[in-house]
Enzyme design. Structure first.
Site, PDB file in Angstrom:
ATOM      1  N   SER A 217       0.818  -1.214   0.000  1.00 53.00           N
ATOM      2  CA  SER A 217       0.000   0.000   0.000  1.00 53.00           C
ATOM      3  C   SER A 217       0.847   1.257   0.000  1.00 53.00           C
ATOM      4  O   SER A 217       1.937   1.288   0.561  1.00 53.00           O
ATOM      5  CB  SER A 217      -0.920   0.038   1.223  1.00 53.00           C
ATOM      6  OG  SER A 217      -1.645   1.259   1.211  1.00 53.00           O
TER       7      SER A 217
ATOM      8  N   LYS B   8      -4.423  -6.884   3.363  1.00 48.70           N
ATOM      9  CA  LYS B   8      -4.420  -5.738   2.437  1.00 48.70           C
ATOM     10  C   LYS B   8      -5.846  -5.429   1.984  1.00 48.70           C
ATOM     11  O   LYS B   8      -6.233  -4.270   1.830  1.00 48.70           O
ATOM     12  CB  LYS B   8      -3.520  -6.022   1.228  1.00 48.70           C
ATOM     13  CG  LYS B   8      -3.575  -4.959   0.127  1.00 48.70           C
ATOM     14  CD  LYS B   8      -3.216  -3.573   0.655  1.00 48.70           C
ATOM     15  CE  LYS B   8      -2.883  -2.535  -0.405  1.00 48.70           C
ATOM     16  NZ  LYS B   8      -3.897  -2.216  -1.346  1.00 48.70           N
TER      17      LYS B   8
ATOM     18  N   HIS C 101      -7.458  -3.578   4.687  1.00 49.91           N
ATOM     19  CA  HIS C 101      -6.905  -2.216   4.619  1.00 49.91           C
ATOM     20  C   HIS C 101      -7.693  -1.389   3.609  1.00 49.91           C
ATOM     21  O   HIS C 101      -8.088  -0.255   3.871  1.00 49.91           O
ATOM     22  CB  HIS C 101      -5.420  -2.289   4.233  1.00 49.91           C
ATOM     23  CG  HIS C 101      -4.843  -0.968   3.784  1.00 49.91           C
ATOM     24  ND1 HIS C 101      -5.104  -0.438   2.534  1.00 49.91           N
ATOM     25  CD2 HIS C 101      -4.047  -0.068   4.418  1.00 49.91           C
ATOM     26  CE1 HIS C 101      -4.483   0.728   2.419  1.00 49.91           C
ATOM     27  NE2 HIS C 101      -3.846   0.978   3.542  1.00 49.91           N
ATOM     28  N   ASN C 102      -7.920  -1.960   2.447  1.00 59.13           N
ATOM     29  CA  ASN C 102      -8.636  -1.216   1.414  1.00 59.13           C
ATOM     30  C   ASN C 102     -10.088  -0.958   1.800  1.00 59.13           C
ATOM     31  O   ASN C 102     -10.640   0.096   1.492  1.00 59.13           O
ATOM     32  CB  ASN C 102      -8.567  -1.943   0.069  1.00 59.13           C
ATOM     33  CG  ASN C 102      -7.232  -1.729  -0.618  1.00 59.13           C
ATOM     34  OD1 ASN C 102      -6.217  -1.536   0.049  1.00 59.13           O
ATOM     35  ND2 ASN C 102      -7.221  -1.772  -1.930  1.00 59.13           N
TER      36      ASN C 102
ATOM     37  N   GLU D  12      -9.942   1.863   3.972  1.00 56.33           N
ATOM     38  CA  GLU D  12      -9.640   3.012   3.090  1.00 56.33           C
ATOM     39  C   GLU D  12     -10.938   3.552   2.468  1.00 56.33           C
ATOM     40  O   GLU D  12     -11.183   4.760   2.472  1.00 56.33           O
ATOM     41  CB  GLU D  12      -8.660   2.544   2.012  1.00 56.33           C
ATOM     42  CG  GLU D  12      -8.376   3.515   0.878  1.00 56.33           C
ATOM     43  CD  GLU D  12      -7.467   2.881  -0.195  1.00 56.33           C
ATOM     44  OE1 GLU D  12      -6.375   2.398   0.159  1.00 56.33           O
ATOM     45  OE2 GLU D  12      -7.856   2.862  -1.384  1.00 56.33           O
TER      46      GLU D  12
ATOM     47  N   LYS E  68     -11.896  -0.565  -8.054  1.00 55.51           N
ATOM     48  CA  LYS E  68     -11.262  -1.688  -8.730  1.00 55.51           C
ATOM     49  C   LYS E  68     -11.617  -3.019  -8.091  1.00 55.51           C
ATOM     50  O   LYS E  68     -11.142  -4.057  -8.519  1.00 55.51           O
ATOM     51  CB  LYS E  68      -9.753  -1.503  -8.752  1.00 55.51           C
ATOM     52  CG  LYS E  68      -9.310  -0.315  -9.584  1.00 55.51           C
ATOM     53  CD  LYS E  68      -7.911  -0.490 -10.115  1.00 55.51           C
ATOM     54  CE  LYS E  68      -7.336   0.830 -10.583  1.00 55.51           C
ATOM     55  NZ  LYS E  68      -6.941   1.660  -9.416  1.00 55.51           N
TER      56      LYS E  68
END
Ligand code: 6PG
Length: 478
Positions: free
Chosen positions: A128, A182, A185-186, A189, A260
């Site tokens: 990231s 991850k 995490h997104n 985010e 995405k």
């Protein structure tokens, strides 16, 4: 062979990571790209970098010291599988293939098993920090085997961001653990971005302030407890003026948010795990709603209240700041719940405190308050819900009145604040002594004999709804 690490895929993330690797003491980086022009261009643009340019997979493998380690940075999906197939042909048992893209963690689990069968290590690593982070120091979340971490650890530590003197990388857990973390995490985010966007919208429509004025507000917030990368860049975006029209850039950008897929994956996964990540889900849905021009146009004349300016702008703005902080804590708390559930489901030994540590620098969600999360897990490794940690309990204790005022004001004024409101509902649901879930259980028992448990005795029960409505024990009959 002279290179200790290789990079396959030299689009912007790959070339920036290759440059980052090459800039660190002791690293020589073999580089390969499907179209060799990119490889040549990168070498030509950076004569200072310790690169070994290679033009075939065989040459790439020959350039690498053993055990070989290669970082794949290609578009996630089929491209990744194609590169893995090629590398497996030229690599040997003990070598390491790292996928640094945003792969779906279940793909990583599948690839890890397939590659491991050849004796080669496969590591899915979440990376990231965007282009800038890739070049100067990202936050890195690698999964994979312990064996691969021995070789990879020092290399990844050499390029990671540094927070409080520590590199923002840790061996998250086996196989898909890194990409799982991850993904979460997104998800966080997405929630953080949506909450910030709602805060902007509420302030703009509630007080009539201009984007430039709101930029100043965010810049000021960034000097306080909300200090974070996303707040910082929000101020920059809001301050930007469009060269062509002279208008604030934010007013000429089409209001349809793209994605995405990682946010959707977070929610899909959480649904499967049975973890309420409602703040994250609302952020994903808010993007979907924004991207439905037909429905939005059709609904454009549906009734709503008139938006009146708030009576006390400064007080309202500070309420929004507090609501943002409280809702942000919910997003992290939900995200960590999903990590715990994923670790349990997939057998990963994930240290929550370590995850908070490596998110302190380099990544998109980096924020001052990550230190408080690290401390909370250090103080109480068995912490059941982040929001109940003493520090965060303190924050919601002092902010929840403001949070309620903001959600109420949004509803009364007809300003959508899905992430703010759902976070508050989650908070109230979590702390409620009794939930109407009892009634749902009664309904389920009524139409489907799905049974229920009682608060006052052990066992499973069913009411004979279509009979004399007496209660029977359902424990024995099954
Ligand atoms: C990061 C980001 C990055 C992600 C972009 C785009 O941690 O550096 O999460 O990996 O690809 O933020 O995501 P969306 O296009 O889905 O918004």
């Amino acid at each position: 062979a002279t290179a200790n690490i290789g990079v396959v895929g030299l689009a912007v993330m790959g070339s920036n990571l290759a440059r980052n690797l090459a800039s660190r003491e002791g690293n020589t980086v073999a580089i390969f790209n499907r179209s060799p022009e990119k490889t040549d261009a990168l070498v030509a643009e950076h004569p200072e970098a310790n690169f070994v340019a290679t033009k075939s997979y065989a040459e790439f493998a020959a350039a690498l010291q053993k055990p070989r380690a290669a970082l794949i940075m290609v578009q996630a999906g089929k491209g990744t599988d194609a590169v893995i197939d090629e590398l497996v042909k030229v690599f040997e048992p003990g070598d390491i293939i790292v996928d640094g893209g945003n792969a779906l963690f279940t793909d990583t689990i599948r690839r890890e098993a397939a590659v491991r069968a050849t004796g080669i290590n496969f590591v899915g690593a979440g990376i990231s920090g965007g282009e800038e982070g890739a070049l100067n120091g990202p936050s890195i979340m690698p999964g994979g085997s312990d064996e691969s971490w021995v070789t990879l650890g020092p290399i990844l530590k050499s390029i990671a961001a540094i927070a409080e003197g520590e590199p923002c990388v840790t061996h998250v857990g086996h196989d898909g653990a890194g990409h799982f973390v991850k993904m979460i995490h997104n998800g966080i985010e997405y929630a953080d971005m949506q909450l910030i966007a709602e805060a902007y919208d509420l302030i703009r429509r509630g007080t009539g302030k201009t984007p430039a004025e709101i930029a100043d507000i965010f810049a000021e917030w960034n000097r306080g407890e909300l200090e974070s990368y996303l707040i910082e860049i929000t101020a920059e975006v809001l301050r930007q003026v469009d060269a062509e029209t002279g208008k604030p850039l934010v007013d000429v950008i089409l209001d349809q948010a793209g994605s995405k897929g990682t946010g959707v994956w977070t929610v899909q996964t959480a649904l499967d795990l049975g973890i309420p990540v409602s703040g994250i889900a609302e952020a994903v849905f808010a993007r979907s709603l924004s991207s439905k021009p037909l429905q939005r146009a059709a609904a454009g004349n549906l009734p709503g209240p008139e938006v009146h300016p708030v009576a006390d702008a400064d007080a309202f703005i500070d309420d929004v700041r507090q609501a943002l902080y409280a809702s942000k804590i919910v997003a992290y708390s939900q995200g960590f719940d999903a990590i715990v559930a994923g670790a349990e489901q997939y057998g990963w030994n994930i240290q929550k405190g370590e995850i908070a540590k490596i998110w302190r620098g380099g990544c998109i969600i980096r924020a001052s308050f990550l230190n408080r999360i690290t401390e909370s897990y250090a103080d109480d490794p068995g912490l059941v819900s982040l929001i109940t940690a003493p520090f965060f309990r303190g924050v919601v204790t002092r902010t929840h009145d403001a949070w309620r005022r903001v959600v109420a004001a949004a509803a009364v004024s007809g300003i959508p604040a899905p992430a703010f409101s759902s976070s508050l509902s989650y908070y109230d649901g979590l702390r409620a002594e009794r939930l109407p879930a009892a009634l749902v259980q009664g309904q389920r028992d009524f139409f489907g004999a799905h049974t229920y448990q009682r608060v006052d005795k052990e066992g499973t029960f069913h009411t004979l709804w279509s009979g004399d409505r007496s209660e029977v024990s359902a424990t024995d009959s099954h």
